[in-house]
Design an enzyme around this catalytic site. Sequence first.
Site, mmCIF file in Angstrom:
data_model
loop_
_atom_site.group_PDB
_atom_site.id
_atom_site.type_symbol
_atom_site.label_atom_id
_atom_site.label_comp_id
_atom_site.label_asym_id
_atom_site.label_seq_id
_atom_site.Cartn_x
_atom_site.Cartn_y
_atom_site.Cartn_z
ATOM 1 N N GLY A 14 0.636 -1.404 0.302
ATOM 2 C CA GLY A 14 -0.056 -0.007 0.089
ATOM 3 C C GLY A 14 0.772 1.407 -0.018
ATOM 4 O O GLY A 14 0.293 2.236 0.316
ATOM 5 N N SER A 15 2.138 1.183 -0.545
ATOM 6 C CA SER A 15 2.811 2.519 -0.520
ATOM 7 C C SER A 15 2.121 3.589 -1.524
ATOM 8 O O SER A 15 2.270 4.599 -1.272
ATOM 9 C CB SER A 15 4.298 2.113 -0.867
ATOM 10 O OG SER A 15 4.477 1.808 -2.129
ATOM 11 N N MET A 95 -3.808 -6.871 -7.197
ATOM 12 C CA MET A 95 -3.170 -7.962 -7.909
ATOM 13 C C MET A 95 -4.187 -9.071 -8.328
ATOM 14 O O MET A 95 -4.079 -10.338 -7.682
ATOM 15 C CB MET A 95 -2.045 -8.483 -7.022
ATOM 16 C CG MET A 95 -0.973 -7.735 -6.585
ATOM 17 S SD MET A 95 -0.226 -6.641 -8.084
ATOM 18 C CE MET A 95 1.391 -7.153 -8.088
ATOM 19 N N ASN A 110 -4.517 1.848 -14.039
ATOM 20 C CA ASN A 110 -3.451 0.859 -13.219
ATOM 21 C C ASN A 110 -2.492 1.438 -13.369
ATOM 22 O O ASN A 110 -1.839 1.868 -14.137
ATOM 23 C CB ASN A 110 -3.718 -0.528 -13.902
ATOM 24 C CG ASN A 110 -2.760 -1.620 -13.258
ATOM 25 O OD1 ASN A 110 -2.810 -1.695 -12.140
ATOM 26 N ND2 ASN A 110 -2.325 -2.360 -14.182
ATOM 27 N N HIS A 112 1.587 0.056 -13.435
ATOM 28 C CA HIS A 112 2.445 -1.068 -13.654
ATOM 29 C C HIS A 112 3.997 -0.689 -13.601
ATOM 30 O O HIS A 112 4.245 0.229 -14.363
ATOM 31 C CB HIS A 112 2.030 -1.521 -14.948
ATOM 32 C CG HIS A 112 2.601 -2.921 -15.262
ATOM 33 N ND1 HIS A 112 2.131 -4.077 -14.795
ATOM 34 C CD2 HIS A 112 3.627 -3.454 -16.121
ATOM 35 C CE1 HIS A 112 2.932 -5.411 -15.168
ATOM 36 N NE2 HIS A 112 3.897 -4.502 -15.962
HETATM 37 C C1 GAR Z 1 3.770 -1.422 -7.475
HETATM 38 O O1 GAR Z 1 5.118 -1.339 -7.623
HETATM 39 C C2 GAR Z 1 2.765 -1.434 -8.765
HETATM 40 O O2 GAR Z 1 3.614 -1.107 -9.895
HETATM 41 C C3 GAR Z 1 2.710 -3.159 -8.746
HETATM 42 O O3 GAR Z 1 2.661 -3.607 -7.568
HETATM 43 C C4 GAR Z 1 3.219 -2.557 -6.504
HETATM 44 C C5 GAR Z 1 2.348 -2.238 -5.273
HETATM 45 O O4 GAR Z 1 3.222 -1.398 -4.499
HETATM 46 N N1 GAR Z 1 1.677 -3.543 -9.564
HETATM 47 C C6 GAR Z 1 1.470 -4.435 -10.251
HETATM 48 O O5 GAR Z 1 2.590 -5.235 -10.499
HETATM 49 C C7 GAR Z 1 0.321 -4.700 -11.361
HETATM 50 N N2 GAR Z 1 0.703 -5.559 -12.069
HETATM 51 P P1 GAR Z 1 2.456 -1.073 -3.294
HETATM 52 O O6 GAR Z 1 1.571 -1.974 -2.596
HETATM 53 O O7 GAR Z 1 3.598 -0.534 -2.130
HETATM 54 O O8 GAR Z 1 1.765 0.328 -3.807
#
Ligand code: GAR
Length: 192
Positions: A14-15, A95, A110, A112
């Site tokens: 969740g950053s 995800m 989204n 990515h």
């Molecule tokens: C992020 O790096 C985002 O780009 C990725 O998940 C991470 C979530 O980080 N998303 C994907 O890979 C989507 N296919 P977070 O929970 O710290 O925001």
Amino acid sequence: MVIKKIAILFSGEGSNLEKLLEKLHNQVFEHCKIEVATTICNRPNALGIEKSRAYGIEPLIIDHTLFENREAFDKALVEAIQNSGAQLTVLAGFMRFLTPYFTQNIKAINLHPSLLPLFKGGNAIEESFASPMKVAGISVHFVSEVLDGGEIIAQQCFEKTEDMRLEDFEVKIHNLEHELLPQTVKNLLNRK
Ligand code: GAR
């Protein structure tokens, strides 16, 4: 003052959710005030849950494992988003594969962690790091029925240097994400 409401969906750390809340929630811009109407998480133990609470927003937990199939889960998501009054949904580390039921009913973007259309899917950071490419980057795109395949809205890239370890590479990606995602949401909403 026009209020524009967003929903944020997340699954883990969740950053990016935190940065969206910090930079956009209840902030007044030239043409609108942005309000995070709801945050939704599909994993009951996600670290992001506390981050949402810190901003006074109790996340809605919609646990995908309790649903019979993807479409039933997506129906619950769509209903919750529609009830919140959000006009834009932001997937910030959410995800789950989404079905056409979701994509046809919800306007969503989204985040990515690669330069799309390269490195689609769940291992983008590792694949982009391991590739022979000299640059890497991040993308924000509209969500369509094609996984990581909707229209690209914004991207940012950086040089992948020889001395970069995977950890440095990940930090670089997350730092860029924390700026680009809130800025992109603001650009989409702060219009007449
Ligand atoms: C992020 O790096 C985002 O780009 C990725 O998940 C991470 C979530 O980080 N998303 C994907 O890979 C989507 N296919 P977070 O929970 O710290 O925001």
